[in-house]
Design a protein around this motif. Structure first.
Motif, mmCIF file in Angstrom:
data_model
loop_
_atom_site.group_PDB
_atom_site.id
_atom_site.type_symbol
_atom_site.label_atom_id
_atom_site.label_comp_id
_atom_site.label_asym_id
_atom_site.label_seq_id
_atom_site.Cartn_x
_atom_site.Cartn_y
_atom_site.Cartn_z
ATOM 1 N N THR A 191 0.824 -1.206 0.000
ATOM 2 C CA THR A 191 0.000 0.000 0.000
ATOM 3 C C THR A 191 0.858 1.256 0.000
ATOM 4 O O THR A 191 1.962 1.280 0.545
ATOM 5 C CB THR A 191 -0.939 0.055 1.219
ATOM 6 O OG1 THR A 191 -0.159 -0.054 2.429
ATOM 7 C CG2 THR A 191 -1.976 -1.043 1.173
ATOM 8 N N GLU A 192 0.319 2.279 -0.618
ATOM 9 C CA GLU A 192 0.833 3.639 -0.517
ATOM 10 C C GLU A 192 -0.270 4.449 0.151
ATOM 11 O O GLU A 192 -1.355 4.605 -0.411
ATOM 12 C CB GLU A 192 1.170 4.205 -1.895
ATOM 13 C CG GLU A 192 1.741 5.619 -1.846
ATOM 14 C CD GLU A 192 1.975 6.202 -3.224
ATOM 15 O OE1 GLU A 192 2.927 6.989 -3.371
ATOM 16 O OE2 GLU A 192 1.187 5.896 -4.151
ATOM 17 N N SER A 193 -0.010 4.942 1.339
ATOM 18 C CA SER A 193 -1.076 5.566 2.126
ATOM 19 C C SER A 193 -1.626 6.818 1.472
ATOM 20 O O SER A 193 -2.838 7.077 1.507
ATOM 21 C CB SER A 193 -0.563 5.911 3.533
ATOM 22 O OG SER A 193 -0.267 4.732 4.245
ATOM 23 N N GLY B 160 -4.854 7.343 -1.414
ATOM 24 C CA GLY B 160 -4.182 6.085 -1.097
ATOM 25 C C GLY B 160 -4.525 4.985 -2.078
ATOM 26 O O GLY B 160 -5.598 4.986 -2.700
ATOM 27 N N SER B 161 -3.615 4.014 -2.207
ATOM 28 C CA SER B 161 -3.796 2.928 -3.179
ATOM 29 C C SER B 161 -3.197 1.622 -2.675
ATOM 30 O O SER B 161 -2.348 1.607 -1.783
ATOM 31 C CB SER B 161 -3.127 3.277 -4.511
ATOM 32 O OG SER B 161 -3.761 4.348 -5.167
ATOM 33 N N ALA B 162 -3.639 0.533 -3.305
ATOM 34 C CA ALA B 162 -3.048 -0.792 -3.117
ATOM 35 C C ALA B 162 -2.518 -1.269 -4.464
ATOM 36 O O ALA B 162 -3.168 -1.092 -5.500
ATOM 37 C CB ALA B 162 -4.080 -1.780 -2.576
ATOM 38 N N ALA C 112 -4.604 4.501 2.831
ATOM 39 C CA ALA C 112 -4.444 3.051 2.682
ATOM 40 C C ALA C 112 -3.379 2.560 3.645
ATOM 41 O O ALA C 112 -2.340 3.198 3.819
ATOM 42 C CB ALA C 112 -4.055 2.716 1.246
ATOM 43 N N ASN C 113 -3.619 1.405 4.248
ATOM 44 C CA ASN C 113 -2.698 0.968 5.305
ATOM 45 C C ASN C 113 -2.463 -0.534 5.217
ATOM 46 O O ASN C 113 -1.831 -1.010 4.284
ATOM 47 C CB ASN C 113 -3.258 1.394 6.667
ATOM 48 C CG ASN C 113 -2.197 1.523 7.728
ATOM 49 O OD1 ASN C 113 -1.266 0.732 7.790
ATOM 50 N ND2 ASN C 113 -2.312 2.535 8.577
ATOM 51 N N ILE D 116 -2.418 -4.513 4.558
ATOM 52 C CA ILE D 116 -2.803 -5.333 3.409
ATOM 53 C C ILE D 116 -2.388 -6.770 3.683
ATOM 54 O O ILE D 116 -1.310 -7.032 4.212
ATOM 55 C CB ILE D 116 -2.166 -4.789 2.110
ATOM 56 C CG1 ILE D 116 -2.739 -5.501 0.873
ATOM 57 C CG2 ILE D 116 -0.651 -4.864 2.151
ATOM 58 C CD1 ILE D 116 -2.403 -4.792 -0.432
ATOM 59 N N VAL E 9 -7.601 -4.866 2.341
ATOM 60 C CA VAL E 9 -6.890 -3.600 2.455
ATOM 61 C C VAL E 9 -7.570 -2.732 3.506
ATOM 62 O O VAL E 9 -8.775 -2.465 3.411
ATOM 63 C CB VAL E 9 -6.861 -2.834 1.116
ATOM 64 C CG1 VAL E 9 -6.025 -1.562 1.250
ATOM 65 C CG2 VAL E 9 -6.338 -3.711 -0.011
ATOM 66 N N GLU F 40 -8.451 0.703 5.179
ATOM 67 C CA GLU F 40 -8.549 2.125 4.881
ATOM 68 C C GLU F 40 -8.671 2.852 6.218
ATOM 69 O O GLU F 40 -9.751 2.971 6.783
ATOM 70 C CB GLU F 40 -9.755 2.411 3.990
ATOM 71 C CG GLU F 40 -9.834 3.858 3.541
ATOM 72 C CD GLU F 40 -11.071 4.162 2.714
ATOM 73 O OE1 GLU F 40 -11.052 5.169 1.999
ATOM 74 O OE2 GLU F 40 -12.054 3.393 2.805
#
Length: 325
Positions: free
Chosen positions: A132-134, A154-156, A175-176, A178, A189, A191
């Motif tokens: 993830t990129e928060s 944020g993304s996964a 995003a945190n 995973i 994922v 959130e």
């Protein structure tokens, strides 16, 4: 500066089951950690705020393993082919040889831009790394700005063993955690600022689709992990802040004013110890509480041989608790 977006917080989805009180035993670290992992030989490792990865003995012995990046190590995972995969918050995704201490950058950019806040990872049996990129807006130092702004950047992602990057899910409010669902058919994922855990399907007719695994959390989820019997562990790093929830659907100007005040006057996190465990269908099976003054602000949890190892990005300590029977 922040550019706040209006958002209506969901209600708390359901009351939590009664809490089971646990008593954490605390082991001191030289710096704050964030996530624990357990090597195949049972050794516990964690990443520190200064970029080190260390082995942590139950007697408090600290042994350096490697140094990665320039700052806080967040998520840390054991690779099935040996060594570790870790998220250096400011630098990207790395693989670490635990014998030599050599760290190799796997991914430092996505979609033609540098990663901004790389947070958590999971390594599948075939070597695919989900991470993830928060946020694309704030570094770890200013993470509270992203929570307050709620711009949902944020993304996964999934990184194949050959290095290709697939964007699995975007539009997330910080995003945190995973982790692979115990059934192996999807990825979960967390959130953090959305009070939710999402599910992204990996194969079959639903491949690429996403839905909600758990919504309306009573607090902010952090890293996720799965125990040996399939329990999905999710620390609730902090309870919801009523001031923040009241501000989110209102004029963005109010949050700009809050952000402009000294940090001590802004909504503050608390030191709480709360960990939830979920069954594969999203039912809460465990609700653990402990004394927040002993150990709190839990950001990572790992089950191993009937115990939970826990870390906190706010405290230079690990904690261990026996799982209630």
């Amino acid at each position: 500066p922040i550019e706040p977006k209006r958002w209506q917080p969901p209600r708390v989805d359901a009351p939590l089951p009664p809490a089971t009180e646990v008593s954490p035993r605390v082991i001191s670290l030289p710096e704050t950690g964030e996530d624990p992992a357990v090597l195949p030989d049972g050794t516990v490792v964690t990443g520190l705020a200064d970029g080190r990865i260390v082995k942590v003995g139950e007697d408090g012995t600290i042994t350096d393993v490697a140094r990665v990046g320039t700052g806080q190590i967040l998520g840390i995972e054991v690779h099935p082919d040996g060594g570790l995969v870790c998220c250096a918050a400011d630098d990207g995704l790395f693989r670490v040889d635990t014998d030599t201490g050599k760290a190799v950058a796997l991914t430092t950019e996505v979609e033609g831009r540098p990663l901004v806040l790389t947070n958590n990872a999971h390594v599948a049996a075939d070597g695919t790394i989900f991470f993830t990129e928060s946020t694309t807006r704030f570094s770890l130092e200013w993470y509270r700005g992203d929570i307050l702004e709620h711009s949902m950047t944020g993304s996964a992602f999934a990184r194949s063993p050959s290095g290709e990057i697939d964007h699995l899910l975007g539009g997330l409010a910080f995003a945190n955690g995973i982790v692979e669902h115990p059934d192996g058919d999807s990825i979960l994922v967390a959130e953090t600022a959305g009070y939710a855990i999402h599910r992204v399907w990996l194969g079959g007719d639903r491949a690429g689709q996403a839905d909600v695994f758990f919504d309306g959390s009573p607090g902010f989820f952090d890293n996720l992990s799965v125990g040996p019997t399939g329990t999905i562990w999710a620390p609730v790093v902090n309870p919801r802040n009523p001031i923040l929830d009241a501000l989110l659907p209102r004029s963005p100007l109010l949050r700009k004013l809050v952000w402009a005040t000294p940090e001590k006057l802004q909504p503050q996190p608390t030191s709480e110890f709360r960990v939830l465990g979920f069954a594969a269908d999203g039912t809460i099976t465990h609700h653990l509480e402990g004394p927040g003054d002993t150990f709190g602000f839990v950001t990572g949890v790992r089950e191993h041989e009937g115990r939970l190892w826990l870390a906190s990005v706010e405290r230079p300590e690990l904690a261990v608790v026996d799982l209630p029977t």
